[in-house]
Design a protein around this motif. Sequence first.
Motif, PDB file in Angstrom:
ATOM      1  N   ILE A 111      76.473  21.752 -13.121  1.00 47.49           N
ATOM      2  CA  ILE A 111      77.194  22.831 -12.908  1.00 47.49           C
ATOM      3  C   ILE A 111      76.273  23.984 -13.385  1.00 47.49           C
ATOM      4  O   ILE A 111      76.036  24.966 -12.917  1.00 47.49           O
TER       5      ILE A 111
ATOM      6  N   GLU B  71      82.835  26.224 -14.565  1.00 50.23           N
ATOM      7  CA  GLU B  71      82.180  26.379 -13.280  1.00 50.23           C
ATOM      8  C   GLU B  71      82.509  27.952 -13.067  1.00 50.23           C
ATOM      9  O   GLU B  71      81.702  29.022 -12.754  1.00 50.23           O
ATOM     10  N   TRP B  72      84.040  28.148 -13.096  1.00 49.02           N
ATOM     11  CA  TRP B  72      84.424  29.631 -12.815  1.00 49.02           C
ATOM     12  C   TRP B  72      83.905  30.475 -13.813  1.00 49.02           C
ATOM     13  O   TRP B  72      83.663  31.706 -13.283  1.00 49.02           O
TER      14      TRP B  72
ATOM     15  N   LEU C  75      80.873  30.322 -15.704  1.00 51.69           N
ATOM     16  CA  LEU C  75      79.531  30.590 -15.186  1.00 51.69           C
ATOM     17  C   LEU C  75      79.465  31.620 -13.810  1.00 51.69           C
ATOM     18  O   LEU C  75      78.583  32.440 -13.785  1.00 51.69           O
ATOM     19  N   ALA C  76      80.325  31.193 -12.890  1.00 44.95           N
ATOM     20  CA  ALA C  76      80.268  32.012 -11.708  1.00 44.95           C
ATOM     21  C   ALA C  76      80.633  33.434 -11.892  1.00 44.95           C
ATOM     22  O   ALA C  76      79.853  34.464 -11.347  1.00 44.95           O
TER      23      ALA C  76
ATOM     24  N   LYS D 258      73.371  24.756 -11.393  1.00 46.12           N
ATOM     25  CA  LYS D 258      73.695  25.231 -10.263  1.00 46.12           C
ATOM     26  C   LYS D 258      73.650  26.823 -10.381  1.00 46.12           C
ATOM     27  O   LYS D 258      72.867  27.479  -9.578  1.00 46.12           O
ATOM     28  N   TRP D 259      74.515  27.261 -11.241  1.00 51.04           N
ATOM     29  CA  TRP D 259      74.568  28.781 -11.353  1.00 51.04           C
ATOM     30  C   TRP D 259      73.700  29.446 -12.123  1.00 51.04           C
ATOM     31  O   TRP D 259      73.015  30.652 -11.664  1.00 51.04           O
TER      32      TRP D 259
ATOM     33  N   GLY E  91      77.421  35.603 -12.049  1.00 50.66           N
ATOM     34  CA  GLY E  91      77.479  36.501 -10.721  1.00 50.66           C
ATOM     35  C   GLY E  91      77.925  37.953 -10.686  1.00 50.66           C
ATOM     36  O   GLY E  91      77.701  38.666  -9.759  1.00 50.66           O
TER      37      GLY E  91
ATOM     38  N   ASP F  68      76.861  31.868   1.134  1.00 50.33           N
ATOM     39  CA  ASP F  68      76.957  30.514   0.269  1.00 50.33           C
ATOM     40  C   ASP F  68      75.576  29.906   0.349  1.00 50.33           C
ATOM     41  O   ASP F  68      75.354  28.761   0.591  1.00 50.33           O
TER      42      ASP F  68
ATOM     43  N   LEU G 288      71.070  29.682  -9.387  1.00 52.91           N
ATOM     44  CA  LEU G 288      71.356  30.852  -8.481  1.00 52.91           C
ATOM     45  C   LEU G 288      71.209  32.249  -8.969  1.00 52.91           C
ATOM     46  O   LEU G 288      70.533  33.103  -8.369  1.00 52.91           O
ATOM     47  N   TYR G 289      71.431  32.359 -10.325  1.00 54.03           N
ATOM     48  CA  TYR G 289      71.201  33.738 -10.931  1.00 54.03           C
ATOM     49  C   TYR G 289      69.808  34.114 -11.030  1.00 54.03           C
ATOM     50  O   TYR G 289      69.400  35.125 -10.600  1.00 54.03           O
TER      51      TYR G 289
ATOM     52  N   MET H 275      79.839  38.581  -4.733  1.00 52.97           N
ATOM     53  CA  MET H 275      80.693  37.585  -5.182  1.00 52.97           C
ATOM     54  C   MET H 275      81.956  37.816  -4.882  1.00 52.97           C
ATOM     55  O   MET H 275      82.677  38.862  -5.173  1.00 52.97           O
TER      56      MET H 275
END
Length: 732
Positions: free
Chosen positions: A630, A601-602, A604-605, A633-634, A609, A710, A637-638, A679
């Motif tokens: 996960i 997850e980090w 991807l973020a 989710k990311w 991000g 968020d 968001l993107y 971010m």
Amino acid sequence: KLQFLYLIGHKGTRSMLPWVRALCAAAALAVAVSGDRADDWLVTEVTDPAVVLQGRGDLVITNGLVTRRFATTPAFGTVDVRLNATTKYGGDQSFFRAVSPEAVVELNGTAYVIGGLQQKSGFRGYCNRTSLAFTAGPAGRTFTYVNHTVSAPVAPFAWKPGTRHSVKTAWPPKGVTLSVLFAPPPAAPEVHVTVHYQMLQGVPLMQKWVTVTAAGGAAVVTGAAVELLSVMPRFGRYTPQTPYPTLHFWPGKDEDGAVPAEQPLPLLYAKTDQAHGAACVFQSDWPNDHQVIPGCPTCKDEGASEPVLNCSYTSAPGALVSGRETFESFVVEAMVSDSEDLERHSLSRHRVTYTLAPHTTENPIFFHGTDSTPAGVKAALDQMVEVGFEMFIFSFGSGFNLESKDAAYLAELKDLVSYANAKGIEVGGYDLISLSRVVPAEWQAVGNEGSACMASGWYDHLLGAVDSFINATGLSMLETDGPYSGYTCSATNHAHHHNVGDSVYRQTQMQNEFYRKMRERNVYVNQPDAFFFQGGSRTGLGYDEQQFSLPRWEDLSVSRMWMYDDLYSMTPTQGWMFLPLSQYHAGGDAATFLGHDLEYEWGLAQYLGAGTAACYRGPKPYTTDSMKAILQKWIGLYKSHRETITKPVVHIRRADQQSWDGWLHVNPFSSSAEVGFAMFFNPTSAALNATISVDLYYTSLETDAMVSVDGEAAEQVPLRRDYTIVLRLPMA
């Protein structure tokens, strides 16, 4: 803890002052351009057209941001260059210092000055306008002005704006091209030299290149200085002899006695459009300096130790000019900045990139597949659809063969591409094309055996193989490792160069042409080198390959630090990062991410991000439902914030793993209300209550912002007088 926020606001309007006036007067220079700008081009769209104006004895090319003036009598040459900045950044200001040759072209080993304008006074320390007078230089070595033409810019390759979520901009860019023809002196080779000047709408950029064509004769271009411009510091670099303001660095000089690199960025940032064989540097015109100003022995003066911009070939082009061959130089891309501020300089460079190479804003989310079996590929594609990936790349080491002519293999690939396309996914693949590429002996680079000569029959073979493969399978992406890297070839029997003298020039041309052809076929190209102006899309961003064998947290931390740094020089969509789902070089289980949800997850973020692509490399994107969630989710968001999250960043704090870090994407020309996306990361093991000042100037917001943290409901936050807002973020 990972946090993001996005900004919504109403963009303010800014009035614009007229910047061009024509004067009819009996002066030698009869066209004037003046006026401080009222609008900041980095936050307000500039619609002033780029134009060429002609007066009595002079020409002006201008776009309202930068202006270049030429005298046409008694000879041709640049007599002023001006930055039309806002009052805040110094207003309208000249950075011209002294007359220099317009260009220098060396034919058969003899240097010829292009234009021939000289100033009567030999003093070059600064430009004294009250006594500035001109004369024509010696006729025997000077190409003289004949005429000029004005035209619109021509696109270097076909491309459709908006492709793969790219910016919707003018292509070719709006602007104007001034082409000036020069004739040879007696006894010189019978060739014509044309110097091309180009300005584009909305960016303070001066472009320049030279062409040499046969006019009844033939010659070899053994050297060329395309731009020679004598300027003042801050616009040029301080020279070793210049008393340098010590407040910018610790006093002293480096081991070679040169001015330390810590001096501020020169406001005139110049580079070439070539990956190899040419460079722009600042030289000194101090008489005792060992550097020679090409074609200008008089460009040395005891009263001057100031910078001269010299954009020349570092490897002699050696190009034959005849009835069948012409010479076209590299293009000088000279951006004029109005501030030494690193952030502003960086954002200026990014705007120029968006104008010259808007195809680099294409931003597909891709996956590097290592299992090339039909079952493995289809399994990966099915997962990609579930989580939102958009492009599948047959990775290096997967067994993919781009140059295969095997009918069964091509049919298998066509079936896989069709399967992917039906799900909305493009397919690409890896190939090693030049450097370290083993090819038959007749195509090797002689003197650099072990690599292919890109100006041999290998180019035709490679292009034919790639075309055939694309036609047979529907492939729409290439990852080209080992593109031509600047080495020579001594062969005399290769198809596209004559000998070692023109081997670098011609190999560079052929590599450029290869990428242009791919772009015109709408093929997305990854390449580990700076071929952006020729159609390439991405290169490596902020890493050394060995870091991806580090333990996961060390890899993520180092990658975020280096990515932050490289986003000063590259836009997010110009670079790729790397996330090894399975082992890359080394590191074993400690370095791989499959099965490690938090680290995944980090990764991807921080990559999504940052608006950049990572090579998520492995047999498939996920192995568990939690990893699938996960990714959804990311990637979701993107895609929700894609227009802003892929834009350049304002740097807030670099990662040091001891406190929070983060950045802000800015999109002042947004098609929606969203103009910023930030971010923030807390890599520590402790909870933080962070107070963060965020500068919103480059979002174009002026009074207040609607801020969502968020994804929660947005709140209105007033901007302080310095365009900042203060955020108080609990980061558990």
